[in-house]
Structures are given as structure tokens and as C-alpha cells.
Write a protein that holds these residues in place. Structure first.
Motif, short mmCIF file in Angstrom:
data_model
loop_
_atom_site.label_atom_id
_atom_site.label_comp_id
_atom_site.label_asym_id
_atom_site.label_seq_id
_atom_site.Cartn_x
_atom_site.Cartn_y
_atom_site.Cartn_z
N ALA A 1 13.90 13.94 45.64
CA ALA A 1 14.63 12.84 45.00
C ALA A 1 13.71 11.87 44.28
N GLN A 2 12.53 11.58 44.87
CA GLN A 2 11.62 10.63 44.24
C GLN A 2 11.09 11.18 42.92
N ARG A 3 10.68 12.44 42.92
CA ARG A 3 10.16 13.02 41.69
C ARG A 3 11.26 13.20 40.65
N LEU A 4 12.48 13.45 41.11
CA LEU A 4 13.59 13.55 40.17
C LEU A 4 13.83 12.20 39.51
N ALA A 5 13.80 11.11 40.31
CA ALA A 5 13.99 9.77 39.75
C ALA A 5 12.89 9.43 38.75
N LEU A 6 11.65 9.79 39.06
CA LEU A 6 10.55 9.53 38.14
C LEU A 6 10.65 10.40 36.89
N SER A 7 11.20 11.60 37.04
CA SER A 7 11.42 12.46 35.88
C SER A 7 12.46 11.84 34.95
N VAL A 8 13.49 11.25 35.54
CA VAL A 8 14.50 10.54 34.74
C VAL A 8 13.84 9.38 34.00
N LEU A 9 12.94 8.65 34.68
CA LEU A 9 12.22 7.55 34.04
C LEU A 9 11.37 8.07 32.88
N ALA A 10 10.71 9.20 33.07
CA ALA A 10 9.89 9.79 32.00
C ALA A 10 10.74 10.16 30.80
N ALA A 11 11.92 10.76 31.06
CA ALA A 11 12.82 11.12 29.97
C ALA A 11 13.33 9.87 29.25
N ALA A 12 13.60 8.81 30.02
CA ALA A 12 14.07 7.56 29.41
C ALA A 12 12.98 6.95 28.53
N ALA A 13 11.72 7.00 29.00
CA ALA A 13 10.61 6.48 28.19
C ALA A 13 10.45 7.27 26.91
N MET A 14 10.55 8.59 27.01
CA MET A 14 10.43 9.44 25.83
C MET A 14 11.54 9.14 24.82
N ASN A 15 12.77 9.07 25.30
CA ASN A 15 13.89 8.87 24.40
C ASN A 15 14.00 7.43 23.92
N PHE A 16 13.46 6.49 24.68
CA PHE A 16 13.37 5.11 24.20
C PHE A 16 12.50 5.06 22.95
N ALA A 17 11.35 5.73 23.02
CA ALA A 17 10.46 5.78 21.85
C ALA A 17 11.16 6.41 20.66
N LEU A 18 11.93 7.46 20.89
CA LEU A 18 12.66 8.12 19.80
C LEU A 18 13.76 7.22 19.24
N ALA A 19 14.54 6.62 20.12
CA ALA A 19 15.69 5.83 19.67
C ALA A 19 15.25 4.62 18.87
N VAL A 20 14.13 4.00 19.24
CA VAL A 20 13.66 2.81 18.56
C VAL A 20 12.97 3.13 17.24
N ASN A 21 12.19 4.22 17.24
CA ASN A 21 11.31 4.48 16.11
C ASN A 21 11.77 5.58 15.16
N HIS A 22 12.79 6.34 15.54
CA HIS A 22 13.23 7.43 14.66
C HIS A 22 14.72 7.29 14.38
N ARG A 23 15.03 6.51 13.33
CA ARG A 23 16.41 6.28 12.95
C ARG A 23 16.67 6.89 11.58
N PRO A 24 17.91 7.37 11.34
CA PRO A 24 18.22 7.97 10.05
C PRO A 24 17.96 6.98 8.90
N GLY A 25 17.22 7.45 7.88
CA GLY A 25 16.98 6.64 6.70
C GLY A 25 15.81 5.69 6.80
N ARG A 26 15.23 5.50 8.00
CA ARG A 26 14.13 4.55 8.13
C ARG A 26 12.86 5.09 7.53
N TYR A 27 12.63 6.38 7.66
CA TYR A 27 11.40 6.99 7.16
C TYR A 27 11.76 7.91 6.02
N MET A 28 11.23 7.64 4.83
CA MET A 28 11.73 8.28 3.62
C MET A 28 10.90 9.46 3.15
N ALA A 29 9.65 9.58 3.59
CA ALA A 29 8.84 10.70 3.11
C ALA A 29 9.39 12.01 3.67
N PHE A 30 9.09 13.13 3.01
CA PHE A 30 9.61 14.42 3.47
C PHE A 30 8.62 15.52 3.17
#
Length: 205
Positions: free
Chosen positions: A176-205
Motif C-alpha cells: 500500500a505504501q509503494r502504491l501510494a507513492l506510485s500515485v504521487l509519482a504519476a501525479a507529479a508527472m501529469n502535473f508537469a504535463l498539465a501545466v506545461n503542455h497545453r494545446p496551442g501554447r507551443y507553436m513550433a512543429f
């Protein structure tokens, strides 16, 4: 009154893409090394490879490569040849780095909480580099990016929902402890994505 026409976004050069694939996959590989050292898991096809590794003991890098194979058809059909080839290169490089890094870096110990936060953020940062150069680490990343481009759904939020299901399936192999920390790791990863990778924010291709 003349209205200025917006300038076309600059196209990435071959060098731009090459350094992004190398740097992005290196960030992800180091993040995954921290998670593996602490016995944690993550989401996406990387998470599926983690589960298969814990369940069978087979090499993680090889499992990551195999798990992604069925998704290249979707990438080719929905995202195009250029995206698919860059994604295949990124997945292959990550599979190689995942096996080589433990030989190059020896971690005596790592605090599980630090591994969860730092590992998650490093993986998220690596994903952002790849996404901004129209590449991914295959599998569910392809589906998430297609949903963002097709419907405007935020990549980080969709990825978080999918990751939650994958993490819950890890229950038979981690406590259970490692599962909770795994959830925290996933939240940290997706926090970085949600804040920094939004549609239309980055225009180069």
C-alpha cells in the motif's frame, strides 16, 4: 486597415529533433531509474512494462519495446509517418537506456518520497520535450496526443485518468505504501504535463 498575417511557426530541424529525442528519453530514463530503485511503478505503457517486469522478472527494456509494438499502427494511421518514426526511435532509445543506466549509475539508496516526486517530474519533463517535437514514448501516449489534437482534451488530465487505472492494477505486486507513492509519482508527472503542455501554447512543429 491591413491585418497582419500570423507568421508560420518555425519547423524543427533534424538537429532539433535529434537533441530533443536524446535529451527527453534521457530525462525519462533517469526518472524511471529512481522509480525502479524505490520499487515504484508509473502509468502508460511504461507502467505496463513495469508491471510485466515485476511479475515475470524479464528485462524492463525489452518488455517496454514489446509492449509498444501494437500501438505503432495507430501512430502511423492517426499521427503520420514522421511522428511514428520519431516515436519508434524514442522508444528504442529508452529501452536501451533503461538497461544501460543501472550499469552507469549506482544508487546506494534513495528515499522513496524523493524518488516519487523527482522521478515523476523528470519523466514529465522528458515527455514534454518529446511531445513538443511531435514524438512520444508510444502506446498510450499516442492515444493521449491524438485525443488532444482531435478533441482538444488536455493531455495531462487524460493521461492521469488512464494512469490511475494502471496503478490500481499494480496492487498484487506492491504494498500500500509503494502504491501510494506510485500515485504521487504519476501525479507529479501529469502535473508537469498539465501545466506545461497545453494545446496551442507551443507553436513550433
Amino acid at each position: 486597415m491591413n491585418v497582419a498575417t500570423p507568421a508560420m511557426p518555425p519547423r524543427h530541424t533534424l538537429f532539433d529533433d535529434a537533441q530533443a529525442l536524446l535529451t527527453g528519453t534521457l530525462f525519462v530514463a533517469i526518472g524511471l531509474l529512481l522509480l525502479r530503485q524505490a520499487g515504484l511503478v508509473t502509468g502508460g505503457t511504461v507502467g505496463l512494462a513495469f508491471l510485466a517486469h515485476y511479475a515475470t522478472g524479464l528485462p524492463f527494456g525489452a518488455l517496454l519495446f514489446v509492449v509498444n509494438l501494437p500501438f505503432y499502427w495507430l501512430a502511423w494511421r492517426r499521427m503520420g509517418r514522421r511522428f511514428t518514426l520519431k516515436t519508434f526511435a524514442a522508444v528504442s532509445l529508452l529501452a536501451l537506456l533503461s538497461e544501460l543506466l543501472p550499469r552507469w549509475i549506482s544508487l546506494q539508496s534513495v528515499h522513496p518520497l524523493f524518488a516519487a516526486v523527482a522521478g515523476g517530474l523528470l519523466v514529465g519533463a522528458g515527455f514534454i520535450m518529446l511531445f513538443r517535437h511531435r514524438a512520444s514514448l508510444g502506446g498510450l501516449n499516442v492515444l493521449v496526443l491524438w485525443l488532444q489534437e482531435r478533441f482538444g482534451w488536455r493531455a495531462g488530465i487524460v493521461q492521469m485518468a488512464i494512469d490511475a487505472l494502471i496503478l490500481l492494477s499494480a496492487w498484487p505486486w506492491i504494498d500500500a505504501q509503494r502504491l501510494a507513492l506510485s500515485v504521487l509519482a504519476a501525479a507529479a508527472m501529469n502535473f508537469a504535463l498539465a501545466v506545461n503542455h497545453r494545446p496551442g501554447r507551443y507553436m513550433a512543429f
